[in-house]
Design a protein around this motif. Structure first.
Motif, PDB file in Angstrom:
ATOM      1  N   PRO A  40       0.810  -1.228   0.000  1.00 21.97           N
ATOM      2  CA  PRO A  40       0.000   0.000   0.000  1.00 21.97           C
ATOM      3  C   PRO A  40       0.841   1.273   0.000  1.00 21.97           C
ATOM      4  O   PRO A  40       0.428   2.297  -0.552  1.00 21.97           O
ATOM      5  CB  PRO A  40      -0.839  -0.104   1.279  1.00 21.97           C
ATOM      6  CG  PRO A  40      -0.263  -1.212   2.083  1.00 21.97           C
ATOM      7  CD  PRO A  40       0.508  -2.092   1.158  1.00 21.97           C
ATOM      8  N   THR A  41       2.045   1.214   0.592  1.00 22.15           N
ATOM      9  CA  THR A  41       2.902   2.407   0.608  1.00 22.15           C
ATOM     10  C   THR A  41       3.409   2.708  -0.808  1.00 22.15           C
ATOM     11  O   THR A  41       3.360   3.860  -1.261  1.00 22.15           O
ATOM     12  CB  THR A  41       4.106   2.176   1.555  1.00 22.15           C
ATOM     13  OG1 THR A  41       3.607   1.859   2.848  1.00 22.15           O
ATOM     14  CG2 THR A  41       4.979   3.409   1.641  1.00 22.15           C
ATOM     15  N   ILE A  42       3.877   1.683  -1.501  1.00 24.69           N
ATOM     16  CA  ILE A  42       4.411   1.908  -2.855  1.00 24.69           C
ATOM     17  C   ILE A  42       3.267   2.264  -3.810  1.00 24.69           C
ATOM     18  O   ILE A  42       3.413   3.101  -4.704  1.00 24.69           O
ATOM     19  CB  ILE A  42       5.208   0.670  -3.333  1.00 24.69           C
ATOM     20  CG1 ILE A  42       6.409   0.464  -2.403  1.00 24.69           C
ATOM     21  CG2 ILE A  42       5.663   0.829  -4.777  1.00 24.69           C
ATOM     22  CD1 ILE A  42       7.141  -0.846  -2.576  1.00 24.69           C
ATOM     23  N   GLU A  99       6.161   2.490 -12.650  1.00 30.25           N
ATOM     24  CA  GLU A  99       7.272   1.546 -12.895  1.00 30.25           C
ATOM     25  C   GLU A  99       7.647   0.826 -11.584  1.00 30.25           C
ATOM     26  O   GLU A  99       7.893  -0.389 -11.583  1.00 30.25           O
ATOM     27  CB  GLU A  99       8.454   2.338 -13.458  1.00 30.25           C
ATOM     28  CG  GLU A  99       9.535   1.503 -14.103  1.00 30.25           C
ATOM     29  CD  GLU A  99      10.575   1.007 -13.103  1.00 30.25           C
ATOM     30  OE1 GLU A  99      10.827   1.714 -12.100  1.00 30.25           O
ATOM     31  OE2 GLU A  99      11.119  -0.095 -13.322  1.00 30.25           O
ATOM     32  N   GLN A 100       7.664   1.576 -10.479  1.00 33.51           N
ATOM     33  CA  GLN A 100       7.988   0.956  -9.176  1.00 33.51           C
ATOM     34  C   GLN A 100       6.875   0.004  -8.731  1.00 33.51           C
ATOM     35  O   GLN A 100       7.137  -1.054  -8.169  1.00 33.51           O
ATOM     36  CB  GLN A 100       8.219   2.037  -8.115  1.00 33.51           C
ATOM     37  CG  GLN A 100       9.523   2.787  -8.335  1.00 33.51           C
ATOM     38  CD  GLN A 100       9.700   3.962  -7.385  1.00 33.51           C
ATOM     39  OE1 GLN A 100       8.717   4.591  -6.969  1.00 33.51           O
ATOM     40  NE2 GLN A 100      10.940   4.262  -7.043  1.00 33.51           N
ATOM     41  N   ILE A 101       5.627   0.384  -8.995  1.00 34.03           N
ATOM     42  CA  ILE A 101       4.506  -0.501  -8.649  1.00 34.03           C
ATOM     43  C   ILE A 101       4.651  -1.821  -9.408  1.00 34.03           C
ATOM     44  O   ILE A 101       4.501  -2.910  -8.844  1.00 34.03           O
ATOM     45  CB  ILE A 101       3.158   0.201  -8.969  1.00 34.03           C
ATOM     46  CG1 ILE A 101       2.929   1.360  -7.992  1.00 34.03           C
ATOM     47  CG2 ILE A 101       2.000  -0.792  -8.937  1.00 34.03           C
ATOM     48  CD1 ILE A 101       1.756   2.257  -8.338  1.00 34.03           C
ATOM     49  N   SER A 112      19.933   1.522  -5.398  1.00 34.95           N
ATOM     50  CA  SER A 112      19.993   2.421  -6.558  1.00 34.95           C
ATOM     51  C   SER A 112      19.001   3.571  -6.408  1.00 34.95           C
ATOM     52  O   SER A 112      18.027   3.485  -5.647  1.00 34.95           O
ATOM     53  CB  SER A 112      19.745   1.650  -7.853  1.00 34.95           C
ATOM     54  OG  SER A 112      18.414   1.279  -7.904  1.00 34.95           O
ATOM     55  N   ASP A 113      19.305   4.627  -7.142  1.00 29.21           N
ATOM     56  CA  ASP A 113      18.506   5.847  -7.090  1.00 29.21           C
ATOM     57  C   ASP A 113      17.036   5.574  -7.442  1.00 29.21           C
ATOM     58  O   ASP A 113      16.129   6.167  -6.854  1.00 29.21           O
ATOM     59  CB  ASP A 113      19.104   6.812  -8.124  1.00 29.21           C
ATOM     60  CG  ASP A 113      18.959   8.240  -7.687  1.00 29.21           C
ATOM     61  OD1 ASP A 113      18.987   8.494  -6.474  1.00 29.21           O
ATOM     62  OD2 ASP A 113      18.819   9.092  -8.581  1.00 29.21           O
ATOM     63  N   ASP A 114      16.820   4.633  -8.386  1.00 27.05           N
ATOM     64  CA  ASP A 114      15.434   4.400  -8.812  1.00 27.05           C
ATOM     65  C   ASP A 114      14.654   3.538  -7.817  1.00 27.05           C
ATOM     66  O   ASP A 114      13.493   3.205  -8.054  1.00 27.05           O
ATOM     67  CB  ASP A 114      15.367   3.825 -10.233  1.00 27.05           C
ATOM     68  CG  ASP A 114      16.033   2.468 -10.342  1.00 27.05           C
ATOM     69  OD1 ASP A 114      16.387   1.891  -9.292  1.00 27.05           O
ATOM     70  OD2 ASP A 114      16.199   1.974 -11.479  1.00 27.05           O
ATOM     71  N   ALA A 115      15.303   3.178  -6.685  1.00 32.33           N
ATOM     72  CA  ALA A 115      14.586   2.453  -5.628  1.00 32.33           C
ATOM     73  C   ALA A 115      14.098   3.409  -4.546  1.00 32.33           C
ATOM     74  O   ALA A 115      13.609   2.981  -3.507  1.00 32.33           O
ATOM     75  CB  ALA A 115      15.495   1.394  -5.010  1.00 32.33           C
ATOM     76  N   MET A 116      14.248   4.704  -4.802  1.00 31.82           N
ATOM     77  CA  MET A 116      13.794   5.718  -3.850  1.00 31.82           C
ATOM     78  C   MET A 116      12.278   5.866  -4.007  1.00 31.82           C
ATOM     79  O   MET A 116      11.789   6.100  -5.113  1.00 31.82           O
ATOM     80  CB  MET A 116      14.489   7.029  -4.239  1.00 31.82           C
ATOM     81  CG  MET A 116      14.362   8.136  -3.263  1.00 31.82           C
ATOM     82  SD  MET A 116      15.027   9.628  -4.035  1.00 31.82           S
ATOM     83  CE  MET A 116      16.771   9.349  -3.930  1.00 31.82           C
ATOM     84  N   ILE A 117      11.530   5.696  -2.894  1.00 32.24           N
ATOM     85  CA  ILE A 117      10.061   5.764  -2.975  1.00 32.24           C
ATOM     86  C   ILE A 117       9.593   7.129  -2.473  1.00 32.24           C
ATOM     87  O   ILE A 117       9.885   7.508  -1.338  1.00 32.24           O
ATOM     88  CB  ILE A 117       9.401   4.654  -2.102  1.00 32.24           C
ATOM     89  CG1 ILE A 117       9.987   3.266  -2.407  1.00 32.24           C
ATOM     90  CG2 ILE A 117       7.877   4.673  -2.251  1.00 32.24           C
ATOM     91  CD1 ILE A 117       9.694   2.697  -3.757  1.00 32.24           C
ATOM     92  N   GLY A 118       8.923   7.876  -3.333  1.00 30.06           N
ATOM     93  CA  GLY A 118       8.317   9.145  -2.890  1.00 30.06           C
ATOM     94  C   GLY A 118       9.226  10.353  -2.985  1.00 30.06           C
ATOM     95  O   GLY A 118       8.812  11.450  -2.612  1.00 30.06           O
TER      96      GLY A 118
END
Ligand SMILES: Cc1cc2nc3c(=O)[nH]c(=O)nc-3n(C[C@H](O)[C@H](O)[C@H](O)COP(=O)(O)OP(=O)(O)OC[C@H]3O[C@@H](n4cnc5c(N)ncnc54)[C@H](O)[C@@H]3O)c2cc1C
Length: 451
Positions: free
Chosen positions: A88-90, A97-99, A211-217
């Motif tokens: 639910p947070t993501i 893309e992260q979802i 990695s940078d693209d694993a940053m959420i929000g």
């Protein structure tokens, strides 16, 4: 929406689910294959929105779906912190893309998650966390220590809070990362509790990478993202621990259950034959099921009736007290449900539910040990030992009573301690003044620290 319309839409959902299960459930599938079907059809955690592998259902209907899967005799969704907190947070703060990268792997049980929030000096004061993330090109280097990390030893991924800017005030310089647990520089050390289990761990991170693209929000936006996780944690605890459909199979690549036969993990229902042959001997009930049994006053009443303790007026008074608290909890649950269905909220009620749940667990501990008498001193750490105790005392529920007594301390600590729940009720519901501090304006680097 009217009551009738609500019920008919719930009925439609359950009818659709039943048809789907009749068509799709096959105990011969592997756990991984079954969860792939369940997750991609939107039934693993249907309260997620449709773009995040859910069906946009309300929480009550989500619980009904979970119960219906169990009642059908199929293996429940891949329960755990991935489904309850990370998904639910993501879904709320992540990009599409992260979802597709993270939530898909959660609802299909391919990856399990843990929560890397608490630190030795940052529990109640979570925003005081000191784990550092320092940028290195398009990656971040992580150094620090987490503690009380439930199921960290079985997790593929962690919801990591790290400080990315110590020159900002403490709530502002934190970032939320989706962090790979299996990598060099991550040392996970289980902590054995007095129950004999090692539910949680210390996690040491030394030059680990994310990695940078694993940053959420977004950068330095972690506090808002963490609050979404914490709100889901409170809601999950309030409804009895999250996804009650979860069977005993462990999601993720570390647990080792994905390649096993799904039907072997279906818990037998009382008085019914399962659609999957039942869980194999040696597998214990999920902790959610255990907790539900522990807080059920009938368990202690029946024990007292069997061993004669019910003749003691003090025990009868204790049973009446436990029953009263359980009924209050049930009625408050109904009030919350009715308020939600009417589009309203009862301020402070999740905090009150959490306080009441911890109180019931302590009452159950004290009363259970009084009823069990001297045999309550017998406790086994392993299933074989529990069987010996049951055989020698002739009391099948004794291991549940002693486990409950040893675990009763936990609910008043996890998910925000009792004192913190009371602070929240005082400040946010009753409008009492906050304790004065400069936390929100002073750079984190200038604040006093415990270590
Ligand atoms: C079973 C279990 C599982 C857990 N799982 C996880 C997990 O998976 N991931 C994770 O990140 N964490 C987890 N935790 C950690 C949990 O969130 C923390 O233990 C909790 O937030 C309390 O923090 P602390 O232990 O550092 O205690 P502290 O914050 O040091 O508190 C110590 C005492 O001081 C009181 N206190 C502190 N501040 C105040 C205040 N402002 N006002 C009044 N009283 C105060 C507290 O109520 C407590 O009694 C888990 C804990 C338990 C027990």
């Amino acid at each position: 929406m009217t009551d009738t319309a609500l019920h008919s839409s719930t009925d439609q959902i359950l009818t659709e689910l039943h048809e789907w299960l009749t068509d799709q459930w096959d105990p011969e599938l592997t756990v991984g294959e079954w969860w792939e079907r369940l997750g991609l059809a939107g039934w693993s955690f249907p309260i997620l929105p449709p773009n995040a592998y859910g069906r946009g259902l309300n929480r009550n209907d989500g619980v009904r779906v979970a119960q219906a899967i169990t009642a059908f005799g199929a293996l429940g969704a891949p329960a755990g912190l991935g489904l309850m907190l990370a998904a639910p947070t993501i879904a709320t703060h992540g990009t599409q893309e992260q979802i597709d990268r993270y939530v898909r792997a959660i609802v299909t049980g391919q990856q399990s998650w843990c929560q890397l929030f608490s630190e030795p000096s940052a529990g109640s004061d979570l925003a005081g966390l000191q784990t550092r993330a320092v940028r290195d090109g398009d990656e971040w280097i992580i150094n620090g220590q987490k503690v009380w990390t439930s199921n960290g030893q079985k997790a593929d991924m962690g919801m990591l809070l790290a400080r990315t800017d110590p020159e900002l005030p403490k709530h502002q310089g934190i970032t939320y990362f989706a962090f790979a647990m299996v990598q060099p520089g991550v040392d996970i050390r289980p902590l054995r509790e007095m129950t004999g289990r090692a539910l949680f761990n210390e996690v040491f991170m030394t030059d680990a990478r994310v990695s940078d693209d694993a940053m959420i929000g977004g950068l330095n936006q972690g506090w808002a993202v963490a609050n979404t996780t914490l709100a889901n944690e409170r809601a999950g605890l309030g409804s009895g621990g999250g996804n009650s459909a979860g069977g005993v199979a462990v999601p993720g690549t570390v647990g080792g259950d994905l390649e096993r036969r799904a039907g072997d993990f279906v818990l037998p229902r009382p008085g019914a034959s399962t659609n999957g042959n039942g869980a194999k001997k040696g597998k214990t009930r999920s902790s959610t099921t255990l907790q539900a049994m522990q807080s059920d006053p009938r368990l202690l009443r029946e024990l007292a009736q069997r061993n004669g303790a019910v003749a003691d007026p003090g025990i009868r008074q204790g049973l009446a007290e436990l029953y009263t608290w359980s009924e209050l909890g049930r009625m408050n649950g109904l009030r919350m449900k009715a308020a939600r269905e009417a589009g309203r909220d009862i301020p402070g009620m999740p905090n009150i539910s959490k306080l009441s749940m911890s109180h019931i667990m302590r009452l159950s501990r004290d009363l259970g040990l009084r009823i069990a008498g001297a045999s309550g001193m017998l406790h086994a750490y392993e299933p074989d030992g529990r069987e010996v105790i049951v055989e020698s005392t002739g009391e099948p529920t004794l291991p549940i009573v002693t486990e409950m007594a040893l675990m009763a301390q936990a609910p008043s600590i996890y998910g925000g301690t009792d004192q913190i729940q009371r602070n929240i009720i005082g400040e946010r519901v009753l409008g009492l003044p906050k304790e004065p501090n400069r936390d929100r304006t002073t750079p984190f680097s200038e604040l006093p620290k415990n270590v």
